[in-house]
Design a protein around this motif. Structure first.
Motif, PDB file in Angstrom:
ATOM      1  N   GLY A 233     103.229 137.525   8.525  1.00 38.43           N
ATOM      2  CA  GLY A 233     103.887 136.225   8.560  1.00 38.43           C
ATOM      3  C   GLY A 233     103.581 135.487   7.278  1.00 38.43           C
ATOM      4  N   PRO A 234     104.300 134.413   7.023  1.00 46.71           N
ATOM      5  CA  PRO A 234     104.021 133.636   5.812  1.00 46.71           C
ATOM      6  C   PRO A 234     102.671 132.944   5.946  1.00 46.71           C
ATOM      7  CG  PRO A 234     105.650 132.519   7.173  1.00 46.71           C
ATOM      8  CD  PRO A 234     105.392 133.836   7.814  1.00 46.71           C
TER       9      PRO A 234
ATOM     10  N   CYS B 117     100.755 130.933   9.120  1.00 41.84           N
ATOM     11  CA  CYS B 117     101.467 131.266  10.350  1.00 41.84           C
ATOM     12  C   CYS B 117     100.508 131.529  11.503  1.00 41.84           C
ATOM     13  CB  CYS B 117     102.355 132.481  10.143  1.00 41.84           C
ATOM     14  SG  CYS B 117     101.442 134.014  10.003  1.00 41.84           S
TER      15      CYS B 117
ATOM     16  N   LYS C 270      98.220 134.067  11.576  1.00 44.68           N
ATOM     17  CA  LYS C 270      97.829 135.476  11.725  1.00 44.68           C
ATOM     18  C   LYS C 270      96.336 135.661  11.456  1.00 44.68           C
ATOM     19  CE  LYS C 270      99.428 136.604   7.011  1.00 44.68           C
ATOM     20  NZ  LYS C 270      99.582 135.234   6.482  1.00 44.68           N
TER      21      LYS C 270
ATOM     22  N   HIS D  49     100.377 139.405   4.452  1.00 44.35           N
ATOM     23  CA  HIS D  49     101.592 138.607   4.296  1.00 44.35           C
ATOM     24  C   HIS D  49     102.653 139.452   3.592  1.00 44.35           C
ATOM     25  CE1 HIS D  49      99.560 138.119   0.413  1.00 44.35           C
ATOM     26  NE2 HIS D  49     100.776 138.131  -0.053  1.00 44.35           N
TER      27      HIS D  49
ATOM     28  N   ARG E 260     104.998 133.053  13.189  1.00 37.89           N
ATOM     29  CA  ARG E 260     105.471 131.919  12.396  1.00 37.89           C
ATOM     30  C   ARG E 260     104.964 130.645  13.048  1.00 37.89           C
ATOM     31  NH1 ARG E 260     110.421 128.888  13.010  1.00 37.89           N
ATOM     32  NH2 ARG E 260     110.692 127.600  11.164  1.00 37.89           N
ATOM     33  N   LYS E 261     104.357 129.802  12.287  1.00 39.27           N
ATOM     34  CA  LYS E 261     103.832 128.517  12.761  1.00 39.27           C
ATOM     35  C   LYS E 261     103.039 128.678  14.056  1.00 39.27           C
ATOM     36  CE  LYS E 261     107.397 125.692  10.616  1.00 39.27           C
ATOM     37  NZ  LYS E 261     108.557 124.831  10.858  1.00 39.27           N
TER      38      LYS E 261
ATOM     39  N   GLN F  49     106.751 135.839  17.028  1.00 37.17           N
ATOM     40  CA  GLN F  49     108.207 135.923  17.002  1.00 37.17           C
ATOM     41  C   GLN F  49     108.709 137.225  17.606  1.00 37.17           C
ATOM     42  OE1 GLN F  49     110.098 133.276  15.411  1.00 37.17           O
ATOM     43  NE2 GLN F  49     108.087 132.316  15.590  1.00 37.17           N
TER      44      GLN F  49
ATOM     45  N   PHE G  52     114.482 134.275  11.869  1.00 37.20           N
ATOM     46  CA  PHE G  52     113.277 134.272  11.040  1.00 37.20           C
ATOM     47  C   PHE G  52     112.829 135.703  10.741  1.00 37.20           C
ATOM     48  CE2 PHE G  52     108.705 134.651  10.681  1.00 37.20           C
ATOM     49  CZ  PHE G  52     108.493 133.879   9.557  1.00 37.20           C
TER      50      PHE G  52
ATOM     51  N   PHE H 233     112.607 137.485   7.214  1.00 35.26           N
ATOM     52  CA  PHE H 233     111.257 137.744   6.685  1.00 35.26           C
ATOM     53  C   PHE H 233     111.055 139.217   6.352  1.00 35.26           C
ATOM     54  CE2 PHE H 233     106.718 138.523   7.020  1.00 35.26           C
ATOM     55  CZ  PHE H 233     106.275 137.581   6.123  1.00 35.26           C
TER      56      PHE H 233
ATOM     57  N   GLY I 105     113.949 128.314  10.892  1.00 32.41           N
ATOM     58  CA  GLY I 105     113.658 129.740  10.850  1.00 32.41           C
ATOM     59  C   GLY I 105     114.434 130.455   9.772  1.00 32.41           C
TER      60      GLY I 105
ATOM     61  N   THR J   8     113.817 129.745   3.424  1.00 27.95           N
ATOM     62  CA  THR J   8     113.689 128.380   2.955  1.00 27.95           C
ATOM     63  C   THR J   8     114.332 128.166   1.596  1.00 27.95           C
ATOM     64  OG1 THR J   8     111.549 129.034   2.162  1.00 27.95           O
ATOM     65  CG2 THR J   8     111.624 127.896   4.284  1.00 27.95           C
TER      66      THR J   8
END
Lengths: 391, 411
Positions: free
Chosen positions: A37-38, A41, A43, A193, A209-210, A214, A230, A234, A336, A339
């Motif tokens: 994940g970014p 997030c 993780k 990541h 995510r956040k 997901q 998302f 991703f 999602g 960006t």
């Protein structure tokens, strides 16, 4: 070896947002699970909760049959490799690898035997008497691995272990870790990541995510059947192109129109996204992976499945060429979505950027018009308000 | 090394820089050189003119070499007297002699044995006094002279030819000097306090100071490590408040604390006791702060890795953190050492009953150089003894000031 089970795990910081929100995840015994994940997030927080370095605010965490919420890190029988390796600078490689055993009061010759075995496995035998500062990045990384495997733990935890290595070494270590895990058969939780690592290494990949999980799926499924916009955006590099399009259904044919282009969607796509059929006259988000473009001469498709773009930038990578173009339509802004708009406010004005990945034999100049055939049977469709796939 | 500016102007600037630096260094180091030199001098050698940085002693020859017996005999020369070449041993510093002044040159002095000369019977009036005229031997010729003075002086025997001897005033001869450090300065200063043997009792004080210093430094290291680690890594309620108060105590000058501390020592009956020099100084806010800052700089991952390796807090502290904190500990130990070694005022206040057995070095040194002291060489010997350990400590510890091994295990 043991399974790791997250049941309704939540991590809440004081006065802060939830770092991990109601996480349910079963990691099977012997599985290689990648958390991806970014940044931010959740993780790493999830991983550190397995390690016992973060308190669990809510929920139950079990390693094997044992609930470990209140078990201190040292008693969880797990080993962790840190991003910066966290070797003890004042100890030799041998002492570093053997430290856990020394703490556990294992007999001297037993420690030596196991350290030698681990060093042998990792090709560190000749460096055993060196200090970490006399080692290269890759060697330090292997020492950190050695420190983990020497204990034969129930679970390996790895927190972005390759991100400090140079690209070439990273590829090498990636395959080393895969082989090591296969040989030892130990449950492995691997945080990264880098979605290339995620795709190549894991038996299954959990995308976060956040703080919210997901999708958990084998890499291929993640790629082919993303659970939402998302995940679609991703996973994959370059990322999937997402374009807001108007749908027209004419009998059996479905057309997507966007920025002056009109694309006929192959009926095969409707098998995967039957929801598209009921979307006549509405907008959807059309997802086309860069590799599902081809130069028209390479892929003979009817003219209504070919798009003409002005090449804004051509990146010749050798094996392939990345053609950048802009479609005159506002990029999707649903939660999602990638960006682009946030990163680059200009994008809102100038339209949606797309990248096509075509065979490297082609020479494409900037400003040139290119005709790109689209493998429309492989396209993806998402709801423009919820980001859910139109399945 | 980077590229340096070249050309004559740059060279001139560089030369000038070094000249200035060397000059300043020489000025700064000069008092120290004087102290070292004086600590090896004999008392008679300290105030000689012209002054010399090299400790010297009289040249002597064995008594039997110049036909006498007893102690070795000091050697003199007669610079500017071509008729008395070489070295001369002063076999008798109290030989009777007479000064004669030739009548033809009343300014000249002929020094002879007190019994020398024959009265001619004539007389001469000098400054209103009537003097007998003598016939005396002046380098082989007989001259008329009057006897201006009867005194005592030196009988010198030629070192090369013991049969040749001259009589002369000792003042007219220059003593021969050679390099001769006096090591007894140190043994006397160290010896037990005793006016008979000139012992100054510095040895006892040195032992006390070493004991106090070692215990203070050890105590400071241990308390600073424990406190610093707690403030850096252990979460507890009110941590930052306690830390601020602790740190704030650095702001209180020591003089303010002297009276309450003295009262406290009286209550504990620790007056005149070395324990009063140790216990109050084993806790240091400065050291705690130093260790806290250093521990904060050690990446948390190293500690987390140790936690996962099953190490307890105390194992982490002593096996991981403390070895990494060696540079900080060395710095702390050096400062603690210098403080304990040099502290003067508090010992002066608390070791105050004239009990020299519990005096520390700084106190004993201050009594060496008192108003009635004449043993300048011993004062300096004591000073050098007191100075040497701090210098050695600094030389050995200074590499830790620049060494920082904590970050080397990362990346």
């Amino acid at each position: 070896m043991a399974a790791v089970t997250f049941t309704n795990i939540t991590k809440r910081y004081k006065d802060g947002p939830k770092a991990v929100d109601d996480l349910n995840l079963q990691i099977a015994d012997g599985e290689f699970m990648v958390l991806v994940g970014p940044s931010g997030c959740g993780k790493s927080t999830a991983l550190r909760m397995i390690a016992g370095l973060e308190e669990i605010s809510d929920g139950t965490l079990a390693i094997g049959e044992r609930v470990v919420n209140d078990v201190p890190p040292g008693d969880r029988d797990i080993a962790m490799v840190f991003q910066n390796y966290a070797l003890y600078p004042h100890m030799t490689v041998r002492q570093n690898i053997g430290f856990a055993l020394e703490v556990a009061k294992v007999k001297k010759d037993e420690i030596n035997r196991r350290v030698d075995d681990a060093a042998e496995m990792l090709g560190l035998t000749e460096y055993l008497d060196r200090l970490p500062k006399a080692l290269s990045g890759g060697q330090r990384q292997r020492v950190a691995m050695g420190r983990a495997i020497v204990r034969s733990p129930q679970v390996f935890l790895m927190d972005e272990p390759l991100s400090n290595l140079d690209a070439k070494l990273r590829v090498q270590m990636r395959s080393d870790i895969i082989q090591l895990q296969a040989r030892l058969g130990t449950t492995m939780v691997y945080v990264t990541h880098d979605q290339v690592e995620a795709m190549t290494m894991g038996h299954r990949v959990a995308v976060m995510r956040k703080g919210v999980l997901q999708q958990v799926a084998p890499p291929q499924e993640l790629y082919l059947r993303p659970a939402n916009l998302f995940v679609a955006a991703f996973i994959g590099s370059p990322a999937m192109n997402l374009v807001t399009a108007d749908v027209t259904v004419e009998g059996d044919d479905v057309f997507c129109s966007f920025g002056g282009h009109r694309l006929r969607i192959s009926p095969k796509a409707l098998d995967r996204y039957p929801g598209l059929r009921g979307r006549h006259g509405t907008k959807v988000i059309l997802g086309i992976r860069p590799e599902h473009f081809a130069m028209e001469e390479d892929l003979e498709l009817p003219a209504d499945q070919v798009l003409t773009f002005r090449c804004e930038l051509a990146e010749a990578m050798g094996a392939e060429v990345h053609i950048h173009a802009v479609i005159d339509v506002a990029p999707p802004t649903v939660d999602g979505a990638p960006t682009t708009a946030e990163d680059d406010p200009e994008a809102l004005v100038t339209g949606t950027k797309v990248i096509a990945r075509v065979d490297g034999i082609h020479t494409v100049a900037m400003g040139q018009d290119v005709r790109l055939a689209v493998k429309t049977h492989l396209t993806h469709f998402f709801d423009p308000t919820s980001g859910e796939p139109l399945r | 090394m980077s590229v340096k500016r070249k050309g004559p102007k740059a060279t001139a600037i560089r030369v000038l820089t070094y000249v200035v630096l060397v000059a300043v260094a020489a000025i700064v180091i000069f008092p120290f050189v004087v102290a070292v030199s004086t600590s090896f001098k004999r008392p008679t050698d300290i105030f000689t003119y012209p002054p010399s940085l090299v400790p010297k002693q009289d040249v002597t020859v064995p008594a039997d070499q110049v036909g006498t017996d007893g102690d070795p005999v000091p050697v003199f020369t007669f610079p500017g007297r071509d008729d008395r070449p070489g070295e001369w041993a002063l076999v008798d510093a109290d030989a009777p002699l007479a000064e004669f002044r030739p009548l033809d040159d009343l300014e000249r002095i002929i020094v002879l044995d007190a019994a020398a000369g024959e009265r001619t019977g004539a007389t001469i009036t000098i400054d209103g006094e009537e003097e007998d005229v003598f016939l005396v031997d002046d380098g082989g010729t007989q001259v008329e002279a009057y006897r201006s003075r009867l005194t005592s002086g030196g009988l010198f025997v030629s070192v090369d030819d013991p049969d040749t001897s001259v009589l002369d005033l000792v003042n007219f001869a220059t003593p021969s000097k050679e390099f001769g450090p006096r090591f007894e300065n140190f043994s006397e200063v160290l010896a037990e306090r005793d006016p008979e043997t000139n012992g100054k009792g510095v040895g006892r004080s040195l032992t006390n100071t070493v004991l106090v210093t070692i215990l203070v430094v050890l105590g400071q290291i241990i308390t600073s490590i424990l406190g610093g680690y707690a403030f850096a890594r252990v979460q507890f309620r009110g941590r930052s408040t306690v830390f601020l108060m602790y740190l704030g105590s650095v702001m209180i000058p020591f003089v303010v604390l002297i009276i309450p501390l003295f009262q406290l020592m009286l209550q504990l009956n620790w007056r005149d006791n070395l324990v009063a020099l140790i216990i109050p100084f084993t806790f240091t806010a400065y050291g705690t702060f130093l260790m806290r800052q250093f521990f904060l700089g050690i990446p948390a991952e190293i500690e987390e890795a140790a936690l996962l390796d099953g190490a307890s807090r105390s194992t982490i502290l002593w096996k991981v953190m403390v070895p990494l904190a060696r540079p900080a500990i060395a710095t702390l130990a050096t400062f603690g050492f210098l403080y304990a070694w040099n502290s003067f005022f508090w010992p002066l206040v608390i070791i105050n009953s004239g009990n020299p057995d519990n005096a520390v070095l700084s106190l004993t040194l201050s009594t060496l150089g008192g108003r009635s002291s004449t043993d300048t060489n011993l004062v300096f010997a004591g000073a050098i003894l007191a100075m040497t350990p701090p210098i050695l400590v600094f030389l050995f510890a200074q590499r830790y000031f620049v060494e920082n091994s904590a970050s080397s295990g990362l990346k």
